[in-house]
Design a protein around this motif. Structure first.
Motif, PDB file in Angstrom:
ATOM      1  N   SER A 139      46.981  93.266  -6.962  1.00 60.34           N
ATOM      2  CA  SER A 139      48.113  92.597  -6.305  1.00 60.34           C
ATOM      3  C   SER A 139      47.940  91.087  -6.373  1.00 60.34           C
ATOM      4  O   SER A 139      46.821  90.563  -6.463  1.00 60.34           O
ATOM      5  CB  SER A 139      48.209  93.029  -4.844  1.00 60.34           C
ATOM      6  OG  SER A 139      47.146  92.439  -4.123  1.00 60.34           O
ATOM      7  N   ALA A 141      48.497  89.081  -3.904  1.00 60.66           N
ATOM      8  CA  ALA A 141      47.796  88.682  -2.679  1.00 60.66           C
ATOM      9  C   ALA A 141      46.292  88.845  -2.857  1.00 60.66           C
ATOM     10  O   ALA A 141      45.508  87.951  -2.504  1.00 60.66           O
ATOM     11  CB  ALA A 141      48.291  89.521  -1.503  1.00 60.66           C
ATOM     12  N   HIS A 146      45.617  85.689  -0.505  1.00 55.06           N
ATOM     13  CA  HIS A 146      46.684  85.395   0.460  1.00 55.06           C
ATOM     14  C   HIS A 146      47.003  86.667   1.258  1.00 55.06           C
ATOM     15  O   HIS A 146      46.840  87.770   0.737  1.00 55.06           O
ATOM     16  CB  HIS A 146      47.968  84.965  -0.267  1.00 55.06           C
ATOM     17  CG  HIS A 146      47.982  83.532  -0.680  1.00 55.06           C
ATOM     18  ND1 HIS A 146      47.059  82.988  -1.540  1.00 55.06           N
ATOM     19  CD2 HIS A 146      48.825  82.513  -0.354  1.00 55.06           C
ATOM     20  CE1 HIS A 146      47.331  81.700  -1.724  1.00 55.06           C
ATOM     21  NE2 HIS A 146      48.393  81.384  -1.007  1.00 55.06           N
ATOM     22  N   PRO A 147      47.523  86.524   2.471  1.00 52.07           N
ATOM     23  CA  PRO A 147      47.995  87.724   3.167  1.00 52.07           C
ATOM     24  C   PRO A 147      49.138  88.361   2.374  1.00 52.07           C
ATOM     25  O   PRO A 147      50.004  87.641   1.842  1.00 52.07           O
ATOM     26  CB  PRO A 147      48.512  87.187   4.514  1.00 52.07           C
ATOM     27  CG  PRO A 147      47.949  85.815   4.641  1.00 52.07           C
ATOM     28  CD  PRO A 147      47.712  85.304   3.259  1.00 52.07           C
ATOM     29  N   ALA A 148      49.140  89.691   2.314  1.00 53.43           N
ATOM     30  CA  ALA A 148      50.137  90.383   1.483  1.00 53.43           C
ATOM     31  C   ALA A 148      51.565  90.037   1.921  1.00 53.43           C
ATOM     32  O   ALA A 148      52.446  89.838   1.084  1.00 53.43           O
ATOM     33  CB  ALA A 148      49.895  91.887   1.555  1.00 53.43           C
ATOM     34  N   TRP A 149      51.789  89.934   3.239  1.00 54.73           N
ATOM     35  CA  TRP A 149      53.180  89.717   3.688  1.00 54.73           C
ATOM     36  C   TRP A 149      53.745  88.394   3.171  1.00 54.73           C
ATOM     37  O   TRP A 149      54.928  88.310   2.848  1.00 54.73           O
ATOM     38  CB  TRP A 149      53.294  89.810   5.217  1.00 54.73           C
ATOM     39  CG  TRP A 149      52.703  88.657   5.993  1.00 54.73           C
ATOM     40  CD1 TRP A 149      51.418  88.517   6.426  1.00 54.73           C
ATOM     41  CD2 TRP A 149      53.392  87.468   6.424  1.00 54.73           C
ATOM     42  NE1 TRP A 149      51.254  87.323   7.081  1.00 54.73           N
ATOM     43  CE2 TRP A 149      52.457  86.660   7.102  1.00 54.73           C
ATOM     44  CE3 TRP A 149      54.695  87.002   6.299  1.00 54.73           C
ATOM     45  CZ2 TRP A 149      52.789  85.421   7.658  1.00 54.73           C
ATOM     46  CZ3 TRP A 149      55.035  85.764   6.850  1.00 54.73           C
ATOM     47  CH2 TRP A 149      54.081  84.993   7.524  1.00 54.73           C
ATOM     48  N   ALA A 151      52.672  86.640   0.277  1.00 53.64           N
ATOM     49  CA  ALA A 151      52.864  86.701  -1.182  1.00 53.64           C
ATOM     50  C   ALA A 151      54.086  87.566  -1.511  1.00 53.64           C
ATOM     51  O   ALA A 151      54.879  87.219  -2.398  1.00 53.64           O
ATOM     52  CB  ALA A 151      51.614  87.262  -1.852  1.00 53.64           C
ATOM     53  N   GLU A 152      54.266  88.638  -0.764  1.00 57.70           N
ATOM     54  CA  GLU A 152      55.398  89.546  -1.054  1.00 57.70           C
ATOM     55  C   GLU A 152      56.730  88.882  -0.723  1.00 57.70           C
ATOM     56  O   GLU A 152      57.704  89.029  -1.449  1.00 57.70           O
ATOM     57  CB  GLU A 152      55.231  90.856  -0.277  1.00 57.70           C
ATOM     58  CG  GLU A 152      54.156  91.735  -0.906  1.00 57.70           C
ATOM     59  CD  GLU A 152      53.678  92.858   0.007  1.00 57.70           C
ATOM     60  OE1 GLU A 152      54.315  93.084   1.063  1.00 57.70           O
ATOM     61  OE2 GLU A 152      52.658  93.489  -0.337  1.00 57.70           O
ATOM     62  N   ARG A 164      53.600  83.691  -8.018  1.00 60.31           N
ATOM     63  CA  ARG A 164      52.279  83.537  -8.658  1.00 60.31           C
ATOM     64  C   ARG A 164      51.912  82.056  -8.750  1.00 60.31           C
ATOM     65  O   ARG A 164      50.778  81.662  -8.483  1.00 60.31           O
ATOM     66  CB  ARG A 164      52.311  84.192 -10.044  1.00 60.31           C
ATOM     67  CG  ARG A 164      51.108  83.951 -10.927  1.00 60.31           C
ATOM     68  CD  ARG A 164      51.106  84.871 -12.134  1.00 60.31           C
ATOM     69  NE  ARG A 164      50.803  86.239 -11.734  1.00 60.31           N
ATOM     70  CZ  ARG A 164      49.569  86.707 -11.549  1.00 60.31           C
ATOM     71  NH1 ARG A 164      48.528  85.940 -11.784  1.00 60.31           N
ATOM     72  NH2 ARG A 164      49.369  87.941 -11.165  1.00 60.31           N
ATOM     73  N   CYS A 167      50.885  80.817  -5.248  1.00 58.65           N
ATOM     74  CA  CYS A 167      49.553  81.318  -4.841  1.00 58.65           C
ATOM     75  C   CYS A 167      48.450  80.605  -5.627  1.00 58.65           C
ATOM     76  O   CYS A 167      47.414  80.216  -5.063  1.00 58.65           O
ATOM     77  CB  CYS A 167      49.462  82.824  -5.069  1.00 58.65           C
ATOM     78  SG  CYS A 167      50.452  83.794  -3.931  1.00 58.65           S
ATOM     79  N   ARG A 329      47.446  80.189   6.316  1.00 57.53           N
ATOM     80  CA  ARG A 329      47.705  81.586   5.947  1.00 57.53           C
ATOM     81  C   ARG A 329      47.153  82.573   6.962  1.00 57.53           C
ATOM     82  O   ARG A 329      47.619  83.695   7.047  1.00 57.53           O
ATOM     83  CB  ARG A 329      47.160  81.868   4.540  1.00 57.53           C
ATOM     84  CG  ARG A 329      45.683  82.018   4.456  1.00 57.53           C
ATOM     85  CD  ARG A 329      45.186  82.055   3.032  1.00 57.53           C
ATOM     86  NE  ARG A 329      45.030  80.707   2.502  1.00 57.53           N
ATOM     87  CZ  ARG A 329      44.722  80.432   1.251  1.00 57.53           C
ATOM     88  NH1 ARG A 329      44.571  81.397   0.377  1.00 57.53           N
ATOM     89  NH2 ARG A 329      44.561  79.188   0.853  1.00 57.53           N
TER      90      ARG A 329
END
Ligand code: SAM
Length: 443
Positions: A139, A141, A146-149, A151-152, A164, A167, A329
């Motif tokens: 992924s 993240a 990074h926290p997934a929430w 990056a998503e 991308r 990040c 973050r």
């Protein structure tokens, strides 16, 4: 004996990761204690603090499986020593493993955690012996810690390639950009051995390629200011006026440009935070009585419609500045955005009442989140039909004609920084922090 750079880095990391403080790593790295270090030690302390925070999620993912019980609650000191050691082992080739491990153990001991020294030693030794991870996490993240929430949501709002780019930008040292505020500044910096390149957009900006500008005479004398180019651009967009209100002014980077661009104007610089405003007052003392300073809650202002220029550079989540403030973050939760948005709407609605007919208000944030940006502007305009938005493209074109934005900068901004009539700089797509700006007028 612990190396001074590691000792200070450990103290700063411990302070920043303590959930009760809002301290920012970049501010702590400007502390006199850090300035007193040699240039080499200061560079190492900065690398250690910023790198450990940038990669913290990845470091934890390596450290946790090496604990006897991966969900063990560690003390802040032991956890910080482990992260600091792991960052050096995994990311800094020039640090011998024995120094990274030995000093993390010593820092744990010095913090009074004698019982945790064995654990720190054992985990870091295992990490040093393990083969360096080569597989790239699947992924975005995971790849960029990074926290997934976050990056998503960037991928949803800006597309995967831009997410991308953001990040990746956050994981590198942020560019150092200066504002030239004196005709002799460039020559003075060159004589001090500072290597500069032109700014990406602005004629008065320069990118620092090498050298420590903060230790030059030009900096001490106020001939240059260190300021991100996106931040400079927002202040340039605000432009000119005769009665100007900067409603959320501290620490004053944009106010300084408003002062420079409006030599005849009366300017009020307001902020809710007295300490920040006092420090800004000292920095702008050369402006004499042209700037009035006011401690004021911008959300509760009652204003006469007397200002022909208002800057509302509101408090925000700061997700456009994570390269500079990597800890954002961890501190931010998805639920915080609604709270920021409510406060921003109150500030913008109150500030609009101070706008004289035909005047301009610039609303800006250093957030990448639509809830704090276009959604705030749209909601406030819907509730106040006598105001409207001016397209930013015309303002950028005017700045290009006047030479304040150079030709390459105008082309880059036209190609990458316009979105729905607003300014939207995306870190990594452009080489600056992520700023949003909209210009409103009273019709
Ligand atoms: C993004 S910073 C401003 C940066 C500044 N314009 C510059 O360029 O240097 C936001 C500022 O808003 C201030 N602030 C937060 N809430 C506020 C409020 N309700 N009223 C006025 N200022 C506020 C904070 O203290 C902070 O200094």
């Amino acid at each position: 004996m612990i190396a001074p750079a590691r000792s200070i880095a450990f103290e700063i990391l411990l302070y920043v990761t303590d959930t009760d403080t809002n301290a920012h790593s970049d501010e702590l790295l400007r502390d006199p204690q850090v300035n007193a270090l040699s240039a080499q030690d200061r560079a190492l302390a900065t690398t250690l603090v910023m790198g450990t925070l940038r990669w913290q999620l990845q470091l934890d993912a390596h450290i946790r499986p090496l604990l006897a019980r991966p969900d063990t609650k560690l003390s802040p000191a032991a956890e910080t020593a482990l992260r600091l050691g792991a960052f050096q082992l995994l990311h800094l080739d020039r640090i011998p493993p024995h120094a990274a491990i030995g000093e993390s153990v010593e820092l744990t001991r010095r913090a009074g955690e004698h019982f945790a020294t064995g654990l720190v030693n054992a985990v870091l030794r295992k990490l040093a012996k393990a083969p360096k991870p080569t597989a790239v996490p699947s992924s975005l993240a995971g790849e960029f810690a990074h926290p997934a929430w976050l990056a998503e949501r960037w991928a949803r709002n800006y597309g995967e390639p831009a997410a991308r780019a953001i990040c990746a930008f956050d994981q590198q040292p942020a560019p150092v950009t200066i504002r030239l505020a004196h005709p002799e500044a460039e020559a003075s910096l060159a004589a001090a051995g500072i290597e500069l390149a032109p700014g990406d957009f602005l004629s008065a900006a320069r990118r620092v390629l090498s050298g420590d500008v903060a230790r030059t005479k030009a900096f001490r004398d106020g001939w240059i200011r260190i300021q991100d180019e996106g931040s400079q651009l927002v202040a340039e967009l605000a432009g000119q006026g005769s009665r100007i209100l900067d409603a959320c002014a501290a620490p004053g980077g944009k106010t300084a440009i408003l002062v420079e661009r409006n030599p005849e104007a009366h300017l009020t610089a307001a902020d809710i935070n007295r300490r920040r405003l006092d420090s800004m007052r000292r920095n702008l003392s050369a402006c004499g009585d042209r700037v009035r300073f006011a401690v004021q809650d911008a959300a509760a202002m009652t204003l006469e419609p007397e200002y022909d220029l208002i800057l509302c550079d509101v408090p925000c989540s700061g997700t456009g500045t994570i390269a500079r403030n990597p800890e954002i973050r961890f501190r931010l939760a998805a639920g915080d955005l609604a709270r920021h948005s409510q406060r921003q709407r109150r500030i913008l609605a109150a500030a609009l009442t101070g706008l004289a007919p035909g005047g301009r208000l610039v609303y800006s944030t250093c957030s990448l989140e639509p809830e704090e940006n276009e959604q705030v502007v749209d909601a406030v305009l819907a509730a106040h039909p006598s105001y409207e938005r001016i397209p930013i493209s015309a303002e950028l074109a005017a700045l290009a004609v006047s030479g304040r934005i150079h030709a390459e900068g105008a082309a880059a901004l036209a190609a990458h920084a316009l979105r729905d009539g607003c300014l939207r700089t995306i870190p990594g797509i452009l080489n600056c922090d992520g700023f949003f700006a909209a210009i409103l007028t009273r019709s």
